[in-house]
Scaffold this motif. Structure first.
Motif, PDB file in Angstrom:
ATOM      1  N   LYS A  10      91.922   2.084  22.037  1.00 20.67           N
ATOM      2  CA  LYS A  10      92.698   2.858  23.003  1.00 20.67           C
ATOM      3  C   LYS A  10      92.910   4.302  22.600  1.00 20.67           C
ATOM      4  N   LYS A  11      92.704   4.633  21.358  1.00 18.03           N
ATOM      5  CA  LYS A  11      92.912   5.997  20.889  1.00 18.03           C
ATOM      6  C   LYS A  11      91.894   6.282  19.791  1.00 18.03           C
ATOM      7  N   ALA A  12      91.636   7.549  19.528  1.00 17.17           N
ATOM      8  CA  ALA A  12      90.641   7.921  18.516  1.00 17.17           C
ATOM      9  C   ALA A  12      90.958   7.302  17.162  1.00 17.17           C
ATOM     10  N   ALA A  13      92.234   7.307  16.773  1.00 15.57           N
ATOM     11  CA  ALA A  13      92.645   6.712  15.499  1.00 15.57           C
ATOM     12  C   ALA A  13      93.797   5.744  15.763  1.00 15.57           C
ATOM     13  N   VAL A  14      93.675   4.542  15.212  1.00 19.10           N
ATOM     14  CA  VAL A  14      94.678   3.488  15.409  1.00 19.10           C
ATOM     15  C   VAL A  14      94.977   2.857  14.058  1.00 19.10           C
ATOM     16  N   ILE A  15      96.266   2.689  13.770  1.00 22.86           N
ATOM     17  CA  ILE A  15      96.672   2.074  12.510  1.00 22.86           C
ATOM     18  C   ILE A  15      97.600   0.907  12.804  1.00 22.86           C
ATOM     19  N   ALA A 132     100.694   5.959  30.228  1.00 20.75           N
ATOM     20  CA  ALA A 132     100.553   6.117  31.677  1.00 20.75           C
ATOM     21  C   ALA A 132      99.078   6.170  32.077  1.00 20.75           C
ATOM     22  N   LEU A 133      98.260   6.873  31.282  1.00 23.46           N
ATOM     23  CA  LEU A 133      96.828   6.941  31.573  1.00 23.46           C
ATOM     24  C   LEU A 133      96.193   5.560  31.494  1.00 23.46           C
ATOM     25  N   MET A 134      96.602   4.778  30.515  1.00 23.05           N
ATOM     26  CA  MET A 134      96.061   3.417  30.381  1.00 23.05           C
ATOM     27  C   MET A 134      96.470   2.567  31.583  1.00 23.05           C
ATOM     28  N   ARG A 135      97.719   2.721  32.022  1.00 21.35           N
ATOM     29  CA  ARG A 135      98.182   1.965  33.204  1.00 21.35           C
ATOM     30  C   ARG A 135      97.416   2.378  34.460  1.00 21.35           C
ATOM     31  N   GLY A 137      94.349   2.987  34.500  1.00 22.47           N
ATOM     32  CA  GLY A 137      93.013   2.413  34.435  1.00 22.47           C
ATOM     33  C   GLY A 137      92.037   3.154  33.553  1.00 22.47           C
ATOM     34  N   CYS A 138      92.512   4.133  32.806  1.00 16.57           N
ATOM     35  CA  CYS A 138      91.623   4.863  31.898  1.00 16.57           C
ATOM     36  C   CYS A 138      91.335   3.972  30.693  1.00 16.57           C
ATOM     37  N   ASN A 139      90.065   3.660  30.446  1.00 15.11           N
ATOM     38  CA  ASN A 139      89.689   2.754  29.358  1.00 15.11           C
ATOM     39  C   ASN A 139      90.047   3.312  27.994  1.00 15.11           C
ATOM     40  N   ALA A 140      89.895   4.596  27.805  1.00 12.08           N
ATOM     41  CA  ALA A 140      90.273   5.270  26.569  1.00 12.08           C
ATOM     42  C   ALA A 140      91.131   6.459  26.982  1.00 12.08           C
ATOM     43  N   PRO A 141      92.259   6.669  26.325  1.00  9.67           N
ATOM     44  CA  PRO A 141      93.155   7.716  26.795  1.00  9.67           C
ATOM     45  C   PRO A 141      92.633   9.137  26.618  1.00  9.67           C
ATOM     46  N   ILE A 142      91.681   9.331  25.722  1.00 10.52           N
ATOM     47  CA  ILE A 142      91.114  10.669  25.586  1.00 10.52           C
ATOM     48  C   ILE A 142      89.595  10.576  25.598  1.00 10.52           C
ATOM     49  N   PRO A 143      88.919  11.462  26.256  1.00 14.56           N
ATOM     50  CA  PRO A 143      89.501  12.330  27.267  1.00 14.56           C
ATOM     51  C   PRO A 143      89.722  11.564  28.557  1.00 14.56           C
ATOM     52  N   ALA A 144      90.787  11.884  29.253  1.00 20.83           N
ATOM     53  CA  ALA A 144      91.031  11.336  30.588  1.00 20.83           C
ATOM     54  C   ALA A 144      90.662  12.450  31.554  1.00 20.83           C
ATOM     55  N   VAL A 145      89.656  12.224  32.360  1.00 22.12           N
ATOM     56  CA  VAL A 145      89.122  13.272  33.228  1.00 22.12           C
ATOM     57  C   VAL A 145      89.556  13.025  34.669  1.00 22.12           C
ATOM     58  N   PHE A 146      90.157  14.058  35.238  1.00 23.35           N
ATOM     59  CA  PHE A 146      90.554  14.050  36.637  1.00 23.35           C
ATOM     60  C   PHE A 146      89.748  15.115  37.357  1.00 23.35           C
ATOM     61  N   ILE A 147      89.253  14.778  38.526  1.00 25.42           N
ATOM     62  CA  ILE A 147      88.579  15.750  39.381  1.00 25.42           C
ATOM     63  C   ILE A 147      89.230  15.644  40.747  1.00 25.42           C
ATOM     64  N   ALA A 148      89.697  16.772  41.240  1.00 22.49           N
ATOM     65  CA  ALA A 148      90.401  16.836  42.530  1.00 22.49           C
ATOM     66  C   ALA A 148      91.609  15.891  42.544  1.00 22.49           C
ATOM     67  N   GLY A 149      92.288  15.796  41.407  1.00 18.99           N
ATOM     68  CA  GLY A 149      93.492  14.970  41.326  1.00 18.99           C
ATOM     69  C   GLY A 149      93.237  13.482  41.205  1.00 18.99           C
ATOM     70  N   ARG A 150      91.976  13.082  41.131  1.00 17.91           N
ATOM     71  CA  ARG A 150      91.621  11.660  41.038  1.00 17.91           C
ATOM     72  C   ARG A 150      91.092  11.354  39.642  1.00 17.91           C
ATOM     73  N   LEU A 151      91.592  10.263  39.051  1.00 20.55           N
ATOM     74  CA  LEU A 151      91.113   9.847  37.739  1.00 20.55           C
ATOM     75  C   LEU A 151      89.667   9.385  37.834  1.00 20.55           C
ATOM     76  N   VAL A 152      88.792  10.082  37.107  1.00 22.21           N
ATOM     77  CA  VAL A 152      87.380   9.700  37.046  1.00 22.21           C
ATOM     78  C   VAL A 152      87.187   8.694  35.919  1.00 22.21           C
TER      79      VAL A 152
END
Length: 177
Positions: A10-15, A132-135, A137-152
């Motif tokens: 879910k994140k670049a580094a997880v401990i 919030a990004l995960m909720r 539907g973003c599979n990985a929180p970074i980068p979370a890309v939005f185009i025209a206000g829509r989560l890609v």
């Protein structure tokens, strides 16, 4: 094990840690000192902590904590991470995870778009934003890309759109002349 793999990616580094573990504290401090903001999963504060600990052992994490994952891959325990830090590899691994975000940024620039970048690791509410990004539907929180206000989506979705030729039309209204 699926829950561990899911949390670890879910994140670049997880401990995975325990609050009473002094080595866990040392590893967290090391990451913070390197400028990273890893996701921390305190197993003794998680209702499923025992199951996660057993799953970590099943994945080869011995001892189970601290267990460090970078880019969704198990890096090792405290001893392994300290060795990586001493030889300089740990910082490079953290930089590589950030490089994924940079690669998406460069792709957009090459397509004639100057994207607005919001660094959530610089925001005091960064962890809440990630959740919030995960909720959303973003599979990985970074980068979370939005185009025209829509989560890609994240890197995989952006690259899939690019390879299929569907990304450029989405970006056309935002391209610099």
């Amino acid at each position: 094990m699926d829950r561990v793999r899911d949390l670890a990616s879910k994140k670049a580094a997880v401990i995975f840690t325990k609050s009473s573990c002094c080595m866990c504290h040392s590893i967290k401090t090391l990451f913070y000192d390197l400028g990273a903001s890893p996701a921390i999963h305190e197993l003794d504060h998680d209702a499923n902590g025992r199951e996660i600990e057993w799953a970590l052992r099943g994945l080869g994490c011995n001892p189970a904590v601290p267990a460090v994952f970078i880019g969704g891959k198990y890096v090792g325990s405290a001893k392994d991470v300290i060795s990586l830090h001493v030889d300089g590899s740990l910082k490079q691994m953290l930089i590589d995870a950030r490089a994924i975000c940079y690669a998406v940024h460069i792709l957009f620039q090459e397509l004639g778009v100057n994207p607005l970048v919001y660094e959530i690791d610089q925001d005091p509410e960064g962890r809440e934003i990630e959740k919030a990004l995960m909720r959303m539907g973003c599979n990985a929180p970074i980068p979370a890309v939005f185009i025209a206000g829509r989560l890609v989506g994240s890197t995989n979705e952006v690259m899939s759109l690019h390879l299929s030729g569907a990304l450029t039309p989405l970006l056309k209204p935002y391209q610099l002349s």
